[in-house]
Design a protein around this motif. Structure first.
Motif, PDB file in Angstrom:
ATOM      1  N   ALA A  55       3.642   4.537  -5.248  1.00 37.42           N
ATOM      2  CA  ALA A  55       4.524   4.391  -6.410  1.00 37.42           C
ATOM      3  C   ALA A  55       5.723   5.323  -6.307  1.00 37.42           C
ATOM      4  O   ALA A  55       6.857   4.942  -6.645  1.00 37.42           O
ATOM      5  N   ASP A  56       5.526   6.541  -5.803  1.00 36.80           N
ATOM      6  CA  ASP A  56       6.638   7.485  -5.672  1.00 36.80           C
ATOM      7  C   ASP A  56       7.625   7.018  -4.607  1.00 36.80           C
ATOM      8  O   ASP A  56       8.842   7.148  -4.787  1.00 36.80           O
ATOM      9  N   ILE A  57       7.123   6.461  -3.511  1.00 33.87           N
ATOM     10  CA  ILE A  57       8.019   5.978  -2.457  1.00 33.87           C
ATOM     11  C   ILE A  57       8.865   4.822  -2.973  1.00 33.87           C
ATOM     12  O   ILE A  57      10.084   4.752  -2.720  1.00 33.87           O
ATOM     13  N   LEU A  58       8.250   3.903  -3.706  1.00 30.81           N
ATOM     14  CA  LEU A  58       9.023   2.792  -4.275  1.00 30.81           C
ATOM     15  C   LEU A  58      10.043   3.296  -5.290  1.00 30.81           C
ATOM     16  O   LEU A  58      11.172   2.783  -5.359  1.00 30.81           O
ATOM     17  N   LEU A  59       9.669   4.293  -6.065  1.00 36.64           N
ATOM     18  CA  LEU A  59      10.612   4.853  -7.033  1.00 36.64           C
ATOM     19  C   LEU A  59      11.789   5.519  -6.332  1.00 36.64           C
ATOM     20  O   LEU A  59      12.948   5.358  -6.750  1.00 36.64           O
ATOM     21  N   ARG A  60      11.534   6.245  -5.253  1.00 35.85           N
ATOM     22  CA  ARG A  60      12.625   6.877  -4.504  1.00 35.85           C
ATOM     23  C   ARG A  60      13.522   5.830  -3.860  1.00 35.85           C
ATOM     24  O   ARG A  60      14.752   6.001  -3.788  1.00 35.85           O
ATOM     25  N   ALA A  61      12.917   4.738  -3.358  1.00 40.45           N
ATOM     26  CA  ALA A  61      13.726   3.660  -2.778  1.00 40.45           C
ATOM     27  C   ALA A  61      14.597   3.009  -3.848  1.00 40.45           C
ATOM     28  O   ALA A  61      15.755   2.658  -3.594  1.00 40.45           O
ATOM     29  N   ASP A  65      16.092  -1.401   4.219  1.00 40.32           N
ATOM     30  CA  ASP A  65      16.815  -0.217   4.684  1.00 40.32           C
ATOM     31  C   ASP A  65      16.481   1.006   3.836  1.00 40.32           C
ATOM     32  O   ASP A  65      16.396   2.133   4.343  1.00 40.32           O
ATOM     33  N   ALA A  66      16.311   0.793   2.525  1.00 42.60           N
ATOM     34  CA  ALA A  66      15.968   1.921   1.651  1.00 42.60           C
ATOM     35  C   ALA A  66      14.595   2.500   2.008  1.00 42.60           C
ATOM     36  O   ALA A  66      14.408   3.718   2.034  1.00 42.60           O
ATOM     37  N   LEU A  67      13.634   1.621   2.305  1.00 43.46           N
ATOM     38  CA  LEU A  67      12.306   2.109   2.699  1.00 43.46           C
ATOM     39  C   LEU A  67      12.345   2.754   4.072  1.00 43.46           C
ATOM     40  O   LEU A  67      11.608   3.709   4.338  1.00 43.46           O
ATOM     41  N   LEU A  68      13.192   2.243   4.973  1.00 47.01           N
ATOM     42  CA  LEU A  68      13.305   2.861   6.295  1.00 47.01           C
ATOM     43  C   LEU A  68      13.882   4.263   6.204  1.00 47.01           C
ATOM     44  O   LEU A  68      13.544   5.134   7.013  1.00 47.01           O
ATOM     45  N   ARG A  69      14.749   4.492   5.235  1.00 52.72           N
ATOM     46  CA  ARG A  69      15.301   5.831   5.080  1.00 52.72           C
ATOM     47  C   ARG A  69      14.263   6.825   4.580  1.00 52.72           C
ATOM     48  O   ARG A  69      14.481   8.030   4.658  1.00 52.72           O
ATOM     49  N   ARG A  70      13.149   6.314   4.051  1.00 55.61           N
ATOM     50  CA  ARG A  70      12.047   7.178   3.632  1.00 55.61           C
ATOM     51  C   ARG A  70      10.937   7.168   4.683  1.00 55.61           C
ATOM     52  O   ARG A  70       9.753   7.229   4.371  1.00 55.61           O
ATOM     53  N   TRP A  71      11.312   7.100   5.964  1.00 56.44           N
ATOM     54  CA  TRP A  71      10.309   7.012   7.028  1.00 56.44           C
ATOM     55  C   TRP A  71       9.474   8.285   7.120  1.00 56.44           C
ATOM     56  O   TRP A  71       8.341   8.256   7.625  1.00 56.44           O
ATOM     57  N   THR A  72       9.982   9.405   6.616  1.00 50.80           N
ATOM     58  CA  THR A  72       9.198  10.638   6.666  1.00 50.80           C
ATOM     59  C   THR A  72       7.988  10.595   5.734  1.00 50.80           C
ATOM     60  O   THR A  72       7.081  11.428   5.866  1.00 50.80           O
ATOM     61  N   ASP A  73       7.960   9.636   4.784  1.00 49.67           N
ATOM     62  CA  ASP A  73       6.820   9.505   3.879  1.00 49.67           C
ATOM     63  C   ASP A  73       5.703   8.662   4.464  1.00 49.67           C
ATOM     64  O   ASP A  73       4.659   8.494   3.813  1.00 49.67           O
ATOM     65  N   LEU A  74       5.891   8.134   5.665  1.00 51.76           N
ATOM     66  CA  LEU A  74       4.875   7.269   6.261  1.00 51.76           C
ATOM     67  C   LEU A  74       3.519   7.952   6.426  1.00 51.76           C
ATOM     68  O   LEU A  74       2.484   7.323   6.190  1.00 51.76           O
ATOM     69  N   PRO A  75       3.438   9.240   6.837  1.00 51.32           N
ATOM     70  CA  PRO A  75       2.113   9.875   6.956  1.00 51.32           C
ATOM     71  C   PRO A  75       1.312   9.898   5.662  1.00 51.32           C
ATOM     72  O   PRO A  75       0.076   9.980   5.712  1.00 51.32           O
ATOM     73  N   LEU A  76       1.973   9.806   4.511  1.00 54.41           N
ATOM     74  CA  LEU A  76       1.232   9.812   3.247  1.00 54.41           C
ATOM     75  C   LEU A  76       0.422   8.543   3.065  1.00 54.41           C
ATOM     76  O   LEU A  76      -0.547   8.530   2.286  1.00 54.41           O
ATOM     77  N   LEU A  77       0.787   7.477   3.758  1.00 56.56           N
ATOM     78  CA  LEU A  77       0.096   6.198   3.620  1.00 56.56           C
ATOM     79  C   LEU A  77      -0.766   5.858   4.817  1.00 56.56           C
ATOM     80  O   LEU A  77      -1.464   4.838   4.783  1.00 56.56           O
ATOM     81  N   MET A  78      -0.727   6.666   5.866  1.00 58.23           N
ATOM     82  CA  MET A  78      -1.518   6.367   7.055  1.00 58.23           C
ATOM     83  C   MET A  78      -2.963   6.830   6.859  1.00 58.23           C
ATOM     84  O   MET A  78      -3.195   7.970   6.414  1.00 58.23           O
ATOM     85  N   PRO A  79      -3.959   6.013   7.224  1.00 60.17           N
ATOM     86  CA  PRO A  79      -5.364   6.442   7.116  1.00 60.17           C
ATOM     87  C   PRO A  79      -5.829   7.284   8.297  1.00 60.17           C
ATOM     88  O   PRO A  79      -6.999   7.666   8.348  1.00 60.17           O
ATOM     89  N   PHE A  80      -4.969   7.563   9.218  1.00 59.50           N
ATOM     90  CA  PHE A  80      -5.312   8.383  10.383  1.00 59.50           C
ATOM     91  C   PHE A  80      -4.215   9.424  10.566  1.00 59.50           C
ATOM     92  O   PHE A  80      -3.142   9.339   9.974  1.00 59.50           O
ATOM     93  N   TRP A  81      -4.525  10.427  11.397  1.00 57.21           N
ATOM     94  CA  TRP A  81      -3.577  11.528  11.635  1.00 57.21           C
ATOM     95  C   TRP A  81      -3.095  12.110  10.308  1.00 57.21           C
ATOM     96  O   TRP A  81      -1.895  12.323  10.081  1.00 57.21           O
ATOM     97  N   ARG A  82      -4.039  12.353   9.419  1.00 56.52           N
ATOM     98  CA  ARG A  82      -3.661  12.800   8.074  1.00 56.52           C
ATOM     99  C   ARG A  82      -3.004  14.173   8.076  1.00 56.52           C
ATOM    100  O   ARG A  82      -2.327  14.540   7.112  1.00 56.52           O
ATOM    101  N   TRP A  83      -3.213  14.958   9.135  1.00 56.52           N
ATOM    102  CA  TRP A  83      -2.599  16.287   9.179  1.00 56.52           C
ATOM    103  C   TRP A  83      -1.076  16.198   9.254  1.00 56.52           C
ATOM    104  O   TRP A  83      -0.376  17.176   8.964  1.00 56.52           O
ATOM    105  N   LEU A  84      -0.537  15.003   9.608  1.00 54.97           N
ATOM    106  CA  LEU A  84       0.921  14.844   9.629  1.00 54.97           C
ATOM    107  C   LEU A  84       1.517  14.831   8.223  1.00 54.97           C
ATOM    108  O   LEU A  84       2.749  14.855   8.077  1.00 54.97           O
ATOM    109  N   ARG A  85       0.682  14.788   7.194  1.00 55.32           N
ATOM    110  CA  ARG A  85       1.195  14.821   5.836  1.00 55.32           C
ATOM    111  C   ARG A  85       1.864  16.142   5.500  1.00 55.32           C
ATOM    112  O   ARG A  85       2.508  16.264   4.451  1.00 55.32           O
ATOM    113  N   LEU A  86       1.687  17.105   6.367  1.00 58.22           N
ATOM    114  CA  LEU A  86       2.368  18.376   6.153  1.00 58.22           C
ATOM    115  C   LEU A  86       3.879  18.193   6.057  1.00 58.22           C
ATOM    116  O   LEU A  86       4.559  18.874   5.277  1.00 58.22           O
TER     117      LEU A  86
END
Length: 507
Positions: A218-224, A238-259
């Protein structure tokens, strides 16, 4: 003085509700990151959470008991699919029955024999292997051997639960050994179920999806949406691509990248100022990369110049510098225009100011010529004749230089005038210069020697200038950056004590 970015006043979001939402999401993401770290380390540290004992020195019997920590294993074991192991749990239950019987004063011979048999079966079957804690079984065997002073762990268990040993040792003392040294290690064993994919059960993703990832989405969609409102021509993709740094928040693996997105949210929400830390970490890296990149580019440019100079087509490349063969971007002949501007500058200003030096050089040359050609050697000893010769050469030099300077001023003033015929003549002069230079290099003996000298000059530049960059190092760049970014200390910035102390000393 340049002020660092973190010293600048940060702008507060005009929408207070949106700003509060950003702060909430930043704190929620931070809590999620801490929980992710706990989840990743739970299975390796399950023994610690079960016993709440800390061993600072593994080789020493020093134990720090952290009894104030709650036992969270009954709550979190189901998330990881962890259950008590059947064999070790049966071992603990059997020992509990034997303990109650011995405390009641019953001999409990059958129970003790059964406990010895279960100890032997545990040593033979090694139920700790499934949980990856085979070292725990070795600890149990070593403690049994040390207690009974025997080489066999099975015989040690039989001796410690035998009639002769219990006649010499009271059960209260023995049960303390078992309950403190053996049973806690047995209790650390567990069995973990596997899912249909053959992997250990892990239901963390269910809680993560329900409580955290839904909020992050919901926060990513709001920022977009905010980004599209600020840039109406931007598409949702394009708006969602500009928020590519938020991708780790939605990934079920490599969760440590959420840092990465967590730190970004803490910074943008104003809860934590990460800019000083980022500047300290990236400053040396950026300086090092800048030096390395400049070295590579400079070396490539010099190597390219050497290749052009060594080429047999060097005279042809010089000939291509003619005005009608150069690429014109704005229909302006830069070299011709530069000659038209610099010509008056040199002829009208620079040349006349060098008149004394030119007179001295020309007078010296004329005097040397007169001494060698006009005056006989026998008359050179006469001082009067030498004085006349010196004055004559100075007057001739002054006259020639004055005539040249007057001609130079006139030519400079004429060159300053806008004249198409003059521009054409200048262009022809420049073209003729490049043609004659290329012709001389092609048919003369100086081409090869000139190539050698120019390439040697470039090689010396590579060895000296690039080497000087390496010797200068990163420290000098960082010190220069500190001088530009760190503001000078003022009495109101925390140096009041130092200023007061200096004023007291001056008094």
């Amino acid at each position: 003085m340049v002020r660092p970015r973190w010293h600048l006043r940060s702008s507060v979001a005009s929408n207070r509700l949106g700003h509060r939402w950003d702060q909430f999401v930043a704190l929620w993401a931070t809590f999620n990151l801490l929980w992710v770290c706990f989840d990743i380390s739970y299975v390796p540290l399950r023994t610690f959470w079960l016993q709440r004992n800390l061993y600072p020195l593994p080789s020493a019997p020093l134990v720090l008991r952290l009894g104030f920590l709650p036992d969270i294993t009954p709550l979190y074991d189901p998330v990881k699919g962890i259950e008590p192991h059947r064999e070790t749990q049966a071992y603990l239950d059997a020992f509990d029955r034997m303990d109650r019987a011995l405390l009641a004063g019953s001999p409990a011979g059958d129970l003790r024999e059964r406990q010895v048999a279960m100890t032997r079966a545990m040593i033979d079957d090694n139920p700790f292997l499934a949980s990856g804690n085979s070292g725990t079984l070795e600890k149990i065997k070593n403690r049994l051997r040390e207690r009974a002073d025997l080489d066999s762990a099975k015989q040690s268990a039989e001796k410690l639960l035998g009639d002769e040993w219990l006649k010499r040792q009271s059960w209260n003392e023995e049960r303390r050994f078992w309950q403190q040294q053996v049973l806690p290690l047995v209790a650390t064993n567990y069995w973990r179920s596997i899912d249909e994919n053959g992997r250990p059960t892990d239901d963390f993703w269910r809680i993560d999806l329900l409580l955290f990832q839904s909020v992050f989405l919901a926060d990513i969609l709001l920022r977009a949406a905010r980004l599209r409102r600020r840039l109406p021509g931007l598409s949702w993709g394009d708006a969602l691509l500009r928020r590519w740094t938020d991708l780790p928040l939605l990934m079920p693996f490599w969760r440590w990248l959420r840092l990465i997105p967590v730190v970004e949210r803490l910074q943008t929400s104003g809860l934590v100022n990460m800019e000083p830390l980022r500047a300290v970490v990236s400053r040396a890296v950026v300086a090092l990369l800048a030096v390395e990149l400049f070295e590579v580019l400079a070396l490539q440019l010099m190597d390219g110049a050497q290749g052009v100079i060594r080429s047999p087509q060097w005279p042809e490349r010089i000939r291509r510098l003619r005005s009608h063969q150069t690429v014109s971007i704005n229909d302006e002949r830069e070299l011709v225009e530069l000659t038209r501007i610099w010509g008056p500058l040199l002829l009208s200003q620079v040349g006349p100011r060098m008149a004394p030096q030119l007179q001295a050089v020309l007078a010296h040359a004329l005097q040397q010529s007169l001494q060698s050609m006009v005056v006989p050697p026998g008359l050179r000893q006469l001082q009067l004749l030498m004085q006349v010769e010196k004055e004559l050469t100075q007057q001739l030099a002054a006259g020639l230089v004055d005539s040249l300077m007057e001609l130079s001023r006139g030519a400079g003033s004429r060159l300053q005038q806008q004249d198409n015929r003059q521009i054409d003549l200048l262009r022809d002069c420049v073209d003729r210069f490049w043609d004659e230079l290329a012709e001389a290099l092609e048919h003369g003996p100086v081409l090869e020697r000139s190539q050698q000298l120019v390439c040697a000059l470039l090689e010396e530049l590579k060895l000296t200038y690039l080497g000087q960059i390496n010797r200068t190092g990163i420290d000098a760049l960082i010190r220069e950056l500190d001088q530009l970014t760190v503001p000078p200390a003022t009495p109101g910035d925390g140096d009041s004590e130092t200023v007061a102390r200096s004023e007291d000393q001056s008094r």
